[in-house]
Scaffold this active site. Sequence first.
Site, PDB file in Angstrom:
ATOM      1  N   ARG A 100      33.618  91.689  65.754  1.00 42.51           N
ATOM      2  CA  ARG A 100      33.548  90.239  65.856  1.00 42.51           C
ATOM      3  C   ARG A 100      32.128  89.730  65.969  1.00 42.51           C
ATOM      4  O   ARG A 100      31.910  88.522  66.062  1.00 42.51           O
ATOM      5  CB  ARG A 100      34.289  89.832  67.118  1.00 42.51           C
ATOM      6  CG  ARG A 100      35.376  88.829  66.908  1.00 42.51           C
ATOM      7  CD  ARG A 100      36.040  88.722  68.262  1.00 42.51           C
ATOM      8  NE  ARG A 100      36.945  87.648  68.365  1.00 42.51           N
ATOM      9  CZ  ARG A 100      38.262  87.781  68.275  1.00 42.51           C
ATOM     10  NH1 ARG A 100      38.814  88.938  68.008  1.00 42.51           N
ATOM     11  NH2 ARG A 100      39.014  86.738  68.457  1.00 42.51           N
ATOM     12  N   ARG A 149      50.234  81.960  74.954  1.00 41.01           N
ATOM     13  CA  ARG A 149      48.978  82.544  75.437  1.00 41.01           C
ATOM     14  C   ARG A 149      48.145  81.508  76.174  1.00 41.01           C
ATOM     15  O   ARG A 149      48.117  80.349  75.781  1.00 41.01           O
ATOM     16  CB  ARG A 149      48.182  83.079  74.241  1.00 41.01           C
ATOM     17  CG  ARG A 149      48.423  84.553  73.998  1.00 41.01           C
ATOM     18  CD  ARG A 149      47.889  85.016  72.681  1.00 41.01           C
ATOM     19  NE  ARG A 149      46.476  84.747  72.447  1.00 41.01           N
ATOM     20  CZ  ARG A 149      45.811  85.170  71.374  1.00 41.01           C
ATOM     21  NH1 ARG A 149      46.441  85.899  70.462  1.00 41.01           N
ATOM     22  NH2 ARG A 149      44.539  84.892  71.223  1.00 41.01           N
ATOM     23  N   LYS A 185      46.347  87.463  61.413  1.00 40.45           N
ATOM     24  CA  LYS A 185      45.986  88.881  61.544  1.00 40.45           C
ATOM     25  C   LYS A 185      47.107  89.657  62.228  1.00 40.45           C
ATOM     26  O   LYS A 185      47.561  90.691  61.734  1.00 40.45           O
ATOM     27  CB  LYS A 185      44.678  89.031  62.349  1.00 40.45           C
ATOM     28  CG  LYS A 185      43.501  88.263  61.760  1.00 40.45           C
ATOM     29  CD  LYS A 185      42.221  88.438  62.574  1.00 40.45           C
ATOM     30  CE  LYS A 185      42.234  87.829  63.962  1.00 40.45           C
ATOM     31  NZ  LYS A 185      42.293  86.349  63.998  1.00 40.45           N
ATOM     32  N   ARG A 194      36.942  78.844  70.450  1.00 47.56           N
ATOM     33  CA  ARG A 194      37.220  80.038  69.641  1.00 47.56           C
ATOM     34  C   ARG A 194      36.731  79.839  68.205  1.00 47.56           C
ATOM     35  O   ARG A 194      36.181  80.763  67.594  1.00 47.56           O
ATOM     36  CB  ARG A 194      38.731  80.352  69.660  1.00 47.56           C
ATOM     37  CG  ARG A 194      39.176  80.911  71.010  1.00 47.56           C
ATOM     38  CD  ARG A 194      40.662  80.752  71.247  1.00 47.56           C
ATOM     39  NE  ARG A 194      41.479  81.557  70.357  1.00 47.56           N
ATOM     40  CZ  ARG A 194      42.803  81.436  70.247  1.00 47.56           C
ATOM     41  NH1 ARG A 194      43.440  80.520  70.956  1.00 47.56           N
ATOM     42  NH2 ARG A 194      43.473  82.227  69.441  1.00 47.56           N
ATOM     43  N   ARG A 237      52.516  78.832  68.580  1.00 49.09           N
ATOM     44  CA  ARG A 237      52.763  80.280  68.675  1.00 49.09           C
ATOM     45  C   ARG A 237      53.437  80.670  69.983  1.00 49.09           C
ATOM     46  O   ARG A 237      53.115  80.175  71.039  1.00 49.09           O
ATOM     47  CB  ARG A 237      51.430  81.042  68.575  1.00 49.09           C
ATOM     48  CG  ARG A 237      51.588  82.514  68.955  1.00 49.09           C
ATOM     49  CD  ARG A 237      50.445  83.355  68.538  1.00 49.09           C
ATOM     50  NE  ARG A 237      49.183  82.864  69.027  1.00 49.09           N
ATOM     51  CZ  ARG A 237      48.007  83.338  68.601  1.00 49.09           C
ATOM     52  NH1 ARG A 237      47.977  84.296  67.707  1.00 49.09           N
ATOM     53  NH2 ARG A 237      46.910  82.846  69.085  1.00 49.09           N
TER      54      ARG A 237
HETATM   55  P1  AP5 Z   1      48.798  85.264  64.331  1.00 47.98           P
HETATM   56  O1  AP5 Z   1      49.152  86.266  63.310  1.00 47.98           O
HETATM   57  O2  AP5 Z   1      49.251  85.502  65.727  1.00 47.98           O
HETATM   58  O3  AP5 Z   1      47.222  84.927  64.278  1.00 47.98           O
HETATM   59  P2  AP5 Z   1      45.952  85.827  64.534  1.00 47.98           P
HETATM   60  O4  AP5 Z   1      45.107  85.810  63.300  1.00 47.98           O
HETATM   61  O5  AP5 Z   1      46.345  87.157  65.070  1.00 47.98           O
HETATM   62  O6  AP5 Z   1      45.219  84.909  65.581  1.00 47.98           O
HETATM   63  P3  AP5 Z   1      44.743  85.154  67.091  1.00 47.98           P
HETATM   64  O7  AP5 Z   1      44.788  83.830  67.763  1.00 47.98           O
HETATM   65  O8  AP5 Z   1      45.483  86.274  67.729  1.00 47.98           O
HETATM   66  O9  AP5 Z   1      43.274  85.562  66.821  1.00 47.98           O
HETATM   67  P4  AP5 Z   1      42.086  85.511  67.764  1.00 47.98           P
HETATM   68  O10 AP5 Z   1      41.095  86.224  66.947  1.00 47.98           O
HETATM   69  O11 AP5 Z   1      41.724  84.168  68.229  1.00 47.98           O
HETATM   70  O12 AP5 Z   1      42.629  86.247  69.082  1.00 47.98           O
HETATM   71  P5  AP5 Z   1      42.497  87.733  69.629  1.00 47.98           P
HETATM   72  O13 AP5 Z   1      43.769  88.087  70.286  1.00 47.98           O
HETATM   73  O14 AP5 Z   1      41.944  88.630  68.593  1.00 47.98           O
HETATM   74  O15 AP5 Z   1      49.363  83.839  63.825  1.00 47.98           O
HETATM   75  C1  AP5 Z   1      49.161  82.655  64.589  1.00 47.98           C
HETATM   76  C2  AP5 Z   1      50.429  81.789  64.525  1.00 47.98           C
HETATM   77  O16 AP5 Z   1      50.613  81.324  63.180  1.00 47.98           O
HETATM   78  C3  AP5 Z   1      51.705  82.545  64.874  1.00 47.98           C
HETATM   79  O17 AP5 Z   1      52.549  81.676  65.572  1.00 47.98           O
HETATM   80  C4  AP5 Z   1      52.297  82.939  63.513  1.00 47.98           C
HETATM   81  O18 AP5 Z   1      53.708  83.017  63.568  1.00 47.98           O
HETATM   82  C5  AP5 Z   1      51.830  81.792  62.628  1.00 47.98           C
HETATM   83  N1  AP5 Z   1      51.524  82.199  61.242  1.00 47.98           N
HETATM   84  C6  AP5 Z   1      50.955  83.364  60.825  1.00 47.98           C
HETATM   85  N2  AP5 Z   1      50.806  83.377  59.474  1.00 47.98           N
HETATM   86  C7  AP5 Z   1      51.292  82.176  59.039  1.00 47.98           C
HETATM   87  C8  AP5 Z   1      51.428  81.568  57.734  1.00 47.98           C
HETATM   88  N3  AP5 Z   1      51.012  82.216  56.629  1.00 47.98           N
HETATM   89  N4  AP5 Z   1      51.958  80.329  57.675  1.00 47.98           N
HETATM   90  C9  AP5 Z   1      52.368  79.672  58.807  1.00 47.98           C
HETATM   91  N5  AP5 Z   1      52.286  80.178  60.044  1.00 47.98           N
HETATM   92  C10 AP5 Z   1      51.752  81.421  60.168  1.00 47.98           C
HETATM   93  O19 AP5 Z   1      41.371  87.565  70.727  1.00 47.98           O
HETATM   94  C11 AP5 Z   1      41.595  86.814  71.901  1.00 47.98           C
HETATM   95  C12 AP5 Z   1      40.335  86.792  72.758  1.00 47.98           C
HETATM   96  O20 AP5 Z   1      40.000  88.123  73.170  1.00 47.98           O
HETATM   97  C13 AP5 Z   1      39.076  86.276  72.080  1.00 47.98           C
HETATM   98  O21 AP5 Z   1      38.968  84.869  72.101  1.00 47.98           O
HETATM   99  C14 AP5 Z   1      37.984  86.962  72.902  1.00 47.98           C
HETATM  100  O22 AP5 Z   1      37.798  86.313  74.133  1.00 47.98           O
HETATM  101  C15 AP5 Z   1      38.602  88.322  73.174  1.00 47.98           C
HETATM  102  N6  AP5 Z   1      38.255  89.328  72.145  1.00 47.98           N
HETATM  103  C16 AP5 Z   1      39.126  89.995  71.336  1.00 47.98           C
HETATM  104  N7  AP5 Z   1      38.486  90.846  70.520  1.00 47.98           N
HETATM  105  C17 AP5 Z   1      37.167  90.708  70.811  1.00 47.98           C
HETATM  106  C18 AP5 Z   1      35.987  91.305  70.284  1.00 47.98           C
HETATM  107  N8  AP5 Z   1      36.034  92.218  69.286  1.00 47.98           N
HETATM  108  N9  AP5 Z   1      34.798  90.921  70.790  1.00 47.98           N
HETATM  109  C19 AP5 Z   1      34.716  90.013  71.803  1.00 47.98           C
HETATM  110  N10 AP5 Z   1      35.793  89.406  72.339  1.00 47.98           N
HETATM  111  C20 AP5 Z   1      37.018  89.745  71.844  1.00 47.98           C
HETATM  112 ZN    ZN Z   2      46.063  88.115  66.952  1.00 48.82          ZN
END
Ligand code: AP5
Ligand code: ZN
Length: 226
Positions: free
Chosen positions: A88, A172, A13, A183, A127
Amino acid sequence: SVIVIFGPPGAGKGTQAPKITEKLGVPQLATGDMLRAAVAAGTDVGRRAKAAMDSGGLVTDDIVVAIIRDRIAAKDCARGFILDGFPRTIEQAKKLDEMLAKRGEKVDVVVSLEVPDSLLEKRICGRWVHKASGRSYHATFNPPKSLKACPGKQAKPKRMFDDETGEQLEQRSDDTKEALVTRLEAYHSQTKPILEHYSPVVAKIDAAKDMSEVWTAIEAVLPTRE
Ligand code: AP5
Ligand code: ZN
């Protein structure tokens, strides 16, 4: 346009959203990035969110809905925005629909990045992120220039630097095997059901492919620039 970029942790994402911003000129609103900034700044919201985030659980709906409500009121969201990591839960989706209805808008497309769980650990554990901008890299799949310059170090890099600022990258605190299990549980039980809620506007993307192929598939389902 209102675009939701959706998928499990590590789906890509945060990697793909900036490309949508570049193409459509609408900002990326990433609740995870906003919450991490609040934790780093030690705000009230940050203090309330930290424990849930570190363990890999979800922050309460009230907190994230309030963050999004404030953010979409800003001027740069007038022509639309990309939601990354929100909604979410079904509750968050309903609140979002209400907020959008008041503006005469709706979710135009949910770009659903589909990746099997088995691929996610490698993505998450490799990452490295630039905290200030939210840019993310991967030690193997998307190394920064600083690492490409010395390929011998690729096996277990200890330090990496952002391509644009030269600042040090970090890992992270929730990018551990243990937190990933939590997660993924939260994703499957609370988040994935949202796809049903938005089924008429969901565009499924095979996101197990490499980054450039994923982007090509996303481009094909985006609305045109307003
Ligand atoms: P990346 O693009 O960084 O992945 P992402 O989908 O953004 O994954 P996240 O881990 O950021 O998602 P998340 O939903 O767990 O975390 P968030 O920050 O939203 O890619 C990942 C890695 O893979 C990178 O190294 C990249 O280079 C690599 N990659 C990408 N595409 C690739 C490909 N095609 N092939 C190979 N490699 C690839 O949330 C964090 C925390 O915040 C949550 O756990 C929760 O506690 C809280 N939170 C956030 N939003 C909410 C909400 N709406 N409600 C409640 N709690 C929330
Ligand atoms: Zn993300």
